[in-house]
Design a protein around this motif. Structure first.
Motif, short mmCIF file in Angstrom:
data_model
loop_
_atom_site.label_atom_id
_atom_site.label_comp_id
_atom_site.label_asym_id
_atom_site.label_seq_id
_atom_site.Cartn_x
_atom_site.Cartn_y
_atom_site.Cartn_z
N ALA A 13 0.83 -1.21 0.00
CA ALA A 13 0.00 0.00 0.00
C ALA A 13 0.86 1.26 0.00
CB ALA A 13 -0.92 -0.01 1.21
N ILE A 14 1.93 1.24 0.79
CA ILE A 14 2.82 2.39 0.83
C ILE A 14 3.53 2.59 -0.51
CG2 ILE A 14 4.96 3.25 1.88
CD1 ILE A 14 4.05 2.00 4.52
N ALA A 15 3.81 1.48 -1.18
CA ALA A 15 4.56 1.55 -2.45
C ALA A 15 3.80 2.28 -3.55
CB ALA A 15 4.91 0.14 -2.92
N VAL A 16 2.47 2.31 -3.47
CA VAL A 16 1.68 2.98 -4.52
C VAL A 16 1.25 4.39 -4.11
CG1 VAL A 16 0.86 0.78 -5.43
CG2 VAL A 16 -0.48 1.94 -3.67
N LEU A 17 1.73 4.87 -2.99
CA LEU A 17 1.43 6.22 -2.56
C LEU A 17 2.16 7.23 -3.44
CD1 LEU A 17 1.70 5.84 1.33
CD2 LEU A 17 -0.40 6.14 0.00
N PHE A 35 21.97 -8.91 -11.44
CA PHE A 35 20.92 -8.37 -10.58
C PHE A 35 21.33 -7.02 -10.00
CE2 PHE A 35 20.58 -13.01 -10.36
CZ PHE A 35 19.23 -13.19 -10.68
N VAL A 36 20.38 -6.10 -9.94
CA VAL A 36 20.63 -4.81 -9.31
C VAL A 36 20.86 -5.01 -7.81
CG1 VAL A 36 19.62 -2.56 -8.74
CG2 VAL A 36 19.32 -3.52 -11.04
N ASN A 46 8.67 -6.51 0.51
CA ASN A 46 9.48 -5.51 1.21
C ASN A 46 10.77 -5.20 0.46
OD1 ASN A 46 10.09 -3.81 3.49
ND2 ASN A 46 11.48 -5.39 4.21
N LEU A 47 11.50 -6.24 0.09
CA LEU A 47 12.76 -6.02 -0.62
C LEU A 47 12.52 -5.57 -2.06
CD1 LEU A 47 14.97 -8.99 0.66
CD2 LEU A 47 14.75 -6.66 1.56
N GLY A 48 11.39 -6.00 -2.64
CA GLY A 48 11.07 -5.58 -4.00
C GLY A 48 10.88 -4.08 -4.11
N VAL A 49 10.19 -3.50 -3.12
CA VAL A 49 10.00 -2.05 -3.09
C VAL A 49 11.35 -1.34 -2.97
CG1 VAL A 49 9.06 -0.14 -1.72
CG2 VAL A 49 7.67 -2.18 -2.15
N THR A 50 12.21 -1.86 -2.09
CA THR A 50 13.53 -1.27 -1.91
C THR A 50 14.39 -1.43 -3.16
OG1 THR A 50 13.42 -1.83 0.44
CG2 THR A 50 15.56 -1.22 -0.42
N ALA A 51 14.28 -2.60 -3.83
CA ALA A 51 15.06 -2.85 -5.04
C ALA A 51 14.65 -1.89 -6.16
CB ALA A 51 14.87 -4.30 -5.49
N SER A 52 13.36 -1.61 -6.27
CA SER A 52 12.89 -0.66 -7.28
C SER A 52 13.47 0.72 -7.02
CB SER A 52 11.36 -0.60 -7.29
OG SER A 52 10.80 -1.82 -7.71
N GLY A 53 13.48 1.12 -5.75
CA GLY A 53 14.05 2.41 -5.40
C GLY A 53 15.55 2.46 -5.65
N THR A 54 16.23 1.35 -5.40
CA THR A 54 17.66 1.28 -5.65
C THR A 54 17.97 1.42 -7.14
OG1 THR A 54 18.00 -0.15 -3.73
CG2 THR A 54 19.73 -0.15 -5.40
N ARG A 55 17.17 0.76 -7.98
CA ARG A 55 17.37 0.87 -9.42
C ARG A 55 17.19 2.32 -9.89
NH1 ARG A 55 17.07 -3.16 -13.28
NH2 ARG A 55 17.24 -2.33 -15.39
N GLU A 93 21.25 -1.44 -17.25
CA GLU A 93 20.47 -2.03 -18.33
C GLU A 93 20.82 -3.52 -18.47
OE1 GLU A 93 19.40 -1.18 -23.04
OE2 GLU A 93 21.00 -0.08 -22.04
N GLY A 94 19.80 -4.35 -18.63
CA GLY A 94 20.02 -5.78 -18.78
C GLY A 94 20.07 -6.53 -17.47
N ARG A 95 19.96 -5.83 -16.37
CA ARG A 95 19.96 -6.49 -15.06
C ARG A 95 18.53 -6.58 -14.53
NH1 ARG A 95 24.80 -4.02 -11.27
NH2 ARG A 95 26.20 -3.31 -12.93
N TRP A 96 18.21 -7.71 -13.91
CA TRP A 96 16.95 -7.80 -13.19
C TRP A 96 17.10 -7.10 -11.85
CZ3 TRP A 96 18.65 -12.77 -15.24
CH2 TRP A 96 17.96 -13.14 -16.40
N ASN A 97 16.01 -6.58 -11.34
CA ASN A 97 16.06 -5.95 -10.03
C ASN A 97 16.42 -6.96 -8.94
OD1 ASN A 97 15.35 -3.56 -11.18
ND2 ASN A 97 13.35 -3.38 -10.21
N MET A 98 15.67 -8.09 -8.97
CA MET A 98 15.82 -9.03 -7.86
C MET A 98 15.50 -10.48 -8.24
SD MET A 98 14.06 -8.53 -4.09
CE MET A 98 12.43 -9.11 -4.54
#
Length: 322
Positions: free
Chosen positions: A45-49, A250-251, A290-299, A312-317
């Motif tokens: 829910a926080i991730a879509v704010l 991976f990122v 939880n880590l997916g949200v952080t990984a998106s922010g890291t990317r 480019e060419g790396r998966w987030n997680m």
């Protein structure tokens, strides 16, 4: 006291009594599952704010920045609240110390027939939880995996990770993390409630051997590679781009390993007839979200700092998925 007040008091008393009756018949495994899924839903829910609100609630460490001035009273209030409820980022180490101590505690309870584990196991069986079909070796393997992960992460925080003295995180993140490690320790045990109560021997069925044969190598692969990833990150110049080992693909390679660790635990502790422990699958869901949200922010942070081509060419997680 007026008749209205008396009626209201009785209604409240009846409601509390009914609620207690319901909650007291829920097996411990479902409490753990509910916590993990609630935490995952809250993070989602926080991730879509909106980005300015998400920045206040989620970002920490290298990705944290001072919120932009806002005319919104809600944003200003939240910014003030989170600013005054920060804890040092180094408190992450407490998670792993607790995890180690918790694993040792449950192991001792299991080996010596402790009353705490007996009570929880009885609750699980009495109220229809999923405490049947898991062998004693699987219970021990689950706690051993948690112990090894917690011990290694504790050592990393002591000797490898260079925690910034100024880096902080919101206390809510810390409380959720602490609850997660406590819940996983209980979740492993309640899955083997039948084995705990009946003191089943350390014999392995063919199915249990297959599950452990699959899970244990995956666990140690992820365990070793997460250490390599953390060591690589610790050796980088501050806020540099990681490029070695699994970071080539991976990122957030260390997050990939974290997901593999809990996936392997879910397989290792799966009851008879199924391939996954339901409680640990719920724990894995929280880890992924939880880590997916952080990984998106890291990317996004890497793209802003080094350009989109750098990752480019790396998966987030998660390969082929995220």
């Amino acid at each position: 006291m007026s008749a209205t007040a008396t009626t209201t008091s009785k209604m409240i008393s009846q409601t509390i009594s009914t609620l207690y009756s319901i909650l007291s018949t829920i097996p411990p495994s479902q409490y753990c599952q509910s916590f993990f899924l609630f935490a995952a839903a809250a993070v989602s829910a926080i991730a879509v704010l909106p980005s300015d609100l998400k920045q206040i609630l989620v970002d920490y460490g290298a990705r944290a920045s001072s919120p932009k001035p806002s005319n919104s009273a809600v944003l200003s209030w939240l910014s003030t609240l989170t600013k005054h409820t920060q804890v040092p980022h180094s408190w992450f180490a407490i998670f792993y110390v607790v995890s180690v101590a918790w694993s040792v505690f449950w192991l001792g309870q299991f080996l010596y027939g402790g009353q705490v584990i007996k009570f929880i196991a009885e609750q699980e069986v009495e109220y229809g939880g999923n405490g049947k079909g898991m062998g004693s070796v699987q219970v021990l393997a689950g706690w051993a995996m948690m112990f090894l992960q917690g011990a290694r992460r504790t050592c990393e925080h002591l000797f490898v990770v260079r925690a910034s003295s100024t880096s902080t995180m919101w206390v809510v993140h810390w409380v959720l993390g602490l609850g997660f490690y406590l819940g996983v320790g209980v979740g492993v045990g309640v899955g083997g409630a039948d084995a705990i109560l009946n003191r089943r021997t350390l014999e392995l069925s063919r199915e249990e051997m297959v599950k452990l044969g699959v899970a244990v190598p995956v666990f140690f692969y992820a365990w070793a590679n997460q250490y390599k990833s953390h060591k690589h990150l610790a050796g980088l110049k501050k806020y540099s781009l990681p490029t070695e080992g699994l970071f080539r693909w991976f990122v957030c390679a260390h997050y990939t390993c974290e997901c593999l660790l809990y996936l392997s635990m879910a397989v290792a502790t799966a009851p008879e007839g199924v391939w996954f422990n339901r409680t640990l699958v719920c724990a894995l869901a929280f880890v992924v979200v939880n880590l997916g949200v952080t990984a998106s922010g890291t990317r996004r942070w890497y793209e802003e700092k080094f350009g989109k081509g750098a990752v480019e060419g790396r998966w987030n997680m998660i390969p082929f998925v995220f």
